[in-house]
Design a protein around this motif. Structure first.
Motif, PDB file in Angstrom:
ATOM      1  N   UNK A  42       0.808  -1.226   0.000  1.00 54.97           N
ATOM      2  CA  UNK A  42       0.000   0.000   0.000  1.00 54.97           C
ATOM      3  C   UNK A  42       0.843   1.278   0.000  1.00 54.97           C
ATOM      4  N   UNK A  43       2.150   1.149   0.031  1.00 56.17           N
ATOM      5  CA  UNK A  43       3.020   2.328   0.031  1.00 56.17           C
ATOM      6  C   UNK A  43       3.008   2.990  -1.350  1.00 56.17           C
ATOM      7  N   UNK A  44       3.445   4.245  -1.382  1.00 59.90           N
ATOM      8  CA  UNK A  44       3.445   4.957  -2.656  1.00 59.90           C
ATOM      9  C   UNK A  44       4.842   5.192  -3.207  1.00 59.90           C
ATOM     10  N   UNK A  45       5.891   4.997  -2.375  1.00 58.21           N
ATOM     11  CA  UNK A  45       7.252   5.231  -2.869  1.00 58.21           C
ATOM     12  C   UNK A  45       8.283   4.669  -1.898  1.00 58.21           C
ATOM     13  N   UNK A  46       9.415   4.275  -2.470  1.00 55.81           N
ATOM     14  CA  UNK A  46      10.601   3.937  -1.698  1.00 55.81           C
ATOM     15  C   UNK A  46      11.510   5.163  -1.701  1.00 55.81           C
ATOM     16  N   UNK A  47      12.050   5.522  -0.553  1.00 61.85           N
ATOM     17  CA  UNK A  47      13.015   6.610  -0.410  1.00 61.85           C
ATOM     18  C   UNK A  47      14.316   5.963   0.051  1.00 61.85           C
ATOM     19  N   UNK A  48      15.271   5.811  -0.848  1.00 64.48           N
ATOM     20  CA  UNK A  48      16.495   5.074  -0.538  1.00 64.48           C
ATOM     21  C   UNK A  48      17.733   5.883  -0.832  1.00 64.48           C
ATOM     22  N   UNK A  49      18.788   5.559  -0.129  1.00 64.42           N
ATOM     23  CA  UNK A  49      20.099   6.069  -0.484  1.00 64.42           C
ATOM     24  C   UNK A  49      20.638   5.282  -1.673  1.00 64.42           C
ATOM     25  N   UNK A  50      21.709   5.754  -2.249  1.00 65.73           N
ATOM     26  CA  UNK A  50      22.296   5.107  -3.422  1.00 65.73           C
ATOM     27  C   UNK A  50      22.677   3.658  -3.147  1.00 65.73           C
ATOM     28  N   UNK A  51      23.346   3.414  -2.043  1.00 64.02           N
ATOM     29  CA  UNK A  51      23.819   2.061  -1.752  1.00 64.02           C
ATOM     30  C   UNK A  51      22.648   1.093  -1.633  1.00 64.02           C
ATOM     31  N   UNK A  52      21.625   1.472  -0.893  1.00 57.77           N
ATOM     32  CA  UNK A  52      20.450   0.603  -0.745  1.00 57.77           C
ATOM     33  C   UNK A  52      19.765   0.373  -2.084  1.00 57.77           C
ATOM     34  N   UNK A  53      19.608   1.437  -2.862  1.00 58.70           N
ATOM     35  CA  UNK A  53      18.961   1.282  -4.165  1.00 58.70           C
ATOM     36  C   UNK A  53      19.762   0.333  -5.060  1.00 58.70           C
ATOM     37  N   UNK A  54      21.063   0.514  -5.102  1.00 59.33           N
ATOM     38  CA  UNK A  54      21.881  -0.349  -5.966  1.00 59.33           C
ATOM     39  C   UNK A  54      21.853  -1.795  -5.488  1.00 59.33           C
ATOM     40  N   UNK A  55      21.821  -2.011  -4.184  1.00 57.48           N
ATOM     41  CA  UNK A  55      21.714  -3.365  -3.651  1.00 57.48           C
ATOM     42  C   UNK A  55      20.390  -3.998  -4.085  1.00 57.48           C
ATOM     43  N   UNK A  56      19.303  -3.260  -3.934  1.00 54.38           N
ATOM     44  CA  UNK A  56      17.990  -3.774  -4.336  1.00 54.38           C
ATOM     45  C   UNK A  56      17.922  -4.001  -5.843  1.00 54.38           C
ATOM     46  N   UNK A  57      18.459  -3.056  -6.612  1.00 52.83           N
ATOM     47  CA  UNK A  57      18.412  -3.152  -8.080  1.00 52.83           C
ATOM     48  C   UNK A  57      19.286  -4.277  -8.619  1.00 52.83           C
ATOM     49  N   UNK A  58      20.206  -4.765  -7.822  1.00 55.87           N
ATOM     50  CA  UNK A  58      21.057  -5.860  -8.283  1.00 55.87           C
ATOM     51  C   UNK A  58      20.346  -7.213  -8.212  1.00 55.87           C
ATOM     52  N   UNK A  59      19.209  -7.280  -7.528  1.00 61.68           N
ATOM     53  CA  UNK A  59      18.533  -8.563  -7.361  1.00 61.68           C
ATOM     54  C   UNK A  59      17.048  -8.548  -7.739  1.00 61.68           C
ATOM     55  N   UNK A  60      16.294  -7.567  -7.245  1.00 61.60           N
ATOM     56  CA  UNK A  60      14.835  -7.641  -7.325  1.00 61.60           C
ATOM     57  C   UNK A  60      14.219  -7.466  -8.702  1.00 61.60           C
ATOM     58  N   UNK A  61      14.812  -6.753  -9.652  1.00 64.57           N
ATOM     59  CA  UNK A  61      14.128  -6.582 -10.926  1.00 64.57           C
ATOM     60  C   UNK A  61      13.758  -7.881 -11.641  1.00 64.57           C
ATOM     61  N   UNK A  62      14.549  -8.908 -11.469  1.00 61.07           N
ATOM     62  CA  UNK A  62      14.279 -10.174 -12.172  1.00 61.07           C
ATOM     63  C   UNK A  62      14.155 -11.355 -11.216  1.00 61.07           C
ATOM     64  N   UNK A  63      14.058 -11.104  -9.934  1.00 62.65           N
ATOM     65  CA  UNK A  63      14.011 -12.197  -8.951  1.00 62.65           C
ATOM     66  C   UNK A  63      12.847 -13.148  -9.200  1.00 62.65           C
ATOM     67  N   UNK A  64      11.714 -12.621  -9.651  1.00 65.39           N
ATOM     68  CA  UNK A  64      10.550 -13.485  -9.853  1.00 65.39           C
ATOM     69  C   UNK A  64      10.676 -14.393 -11.067  1.00 65.39           C
ATOM     70  N   UNK A  65      11.715 -14.221 -11.889  1.00 69.37           N
ATOM     71  CA  UNK A  65      11.966 -15.112 -13.021  1.00 69.37           C
ATOM     72  C   UNK A  65      12.683 -16.389 -12.575  1.00 69.37           C
ATOM     73  N   UNK A  66      13.219 -16.383 -11.369  1.00 66.22           N
ATOM     74  CA  UNK A  66      13.939 -17.535 -10.825  1.00 66.22           C
ATOM     75  C   UNK A  66      12.933 -18.527 -10.251  1.00 66.22           C
TER      76      UNK A  66
END
Length: 188
Positions: A42-66
């Motif tokens: 139900x949230x409307x946005x993630x507010x992240x620092x660069x390190x957290x965003x890059x960590x998340x972006x390294x895995x979650x965009x395609x995680x559901x394909x696994x």
């Protein structure tokens, strides 16, 4: 008005990361992951620092394909991909995955974001969360206390000399021993 919610895992002794940036001590099982999804859906946005965003972006965009990921992880991959993101960075000019880069935490700009319609926003990452805390921008703290004492690592909050008074709003114990402590900022 939307709220800004800090939602992070910490060790019993207050560390956000273990030595060397380790996160292998986080106990996120299916029950806890479903809880995270229910909160974040139900949230409307993630507010992240660069390190957290890059960590998340390294895995979650395609995680559901696994085919090996759990149903809750697959669901979170979609939540993360679709959610608008604000990435706070002095070095990035752009970020992928529905993200807008902001180069500084401007309290007036954050208050304007809060005034927009929509669900609450979640802030993640120790550095950016600590800056939001010092500026009085966090409305609620959702700390997931992991049943581990690390003895060293990176503390969630640095010694800033800024006091933040809080009121307990919710507690919950999960079957894996994790405890949610949810506090509201006294001025919220």
């Amino acid at each position: 008005m939307r709220k800004i919610i800090l939602s992070l895992s910490v060790s019993l002794d207050g560390y956000f990361e273990g030595p060397g940036g380790s996160l292998d001590w986080h106990l996120v099982d299916e029950e806890l992951h479903r809880h995270f999804n229910d909160r974040l859906r139900s949230m409307s946005a993630f507010l992240d620092g660069r390190v957290s965003h890059e960590l998340m972006a390294s895995y979650w965009p395609t995680a559901d394909a696994d085919p090996e990921v759990s149903p809750a992880e697959a669901e979170f991959a979609g939540i993360w991909r679709d959610m608008p993101k604000y990435v706070f960075s002095r070095t990035l000019d752009k970020a992928d995955w529905n993200a807008k880069v902001l180069h500084a935490v401007d309290p007036d700009e954050i208050r304007a974001l809060k005034a927009q319609p929509g669900g609450d926003m979640v802030v993640g990452g120790a550095t950016i969360a600590d800056e939001f805390r010092r500026l009085g921008l966090i409305d609620r703290y959702e700390l997931y206390v992991m049943p581990v004492i690390l003895g060293a690592g990176r503390p969630l909050f640095s010694a800033s000399g800024v006091r933040s008074d809080l009121r307990l709003k919710e507690t919950r114990q999960f079957t894996n021993g994790v405890v949610l402590l949810s506090y509201e900022a006294a001025g919220a």
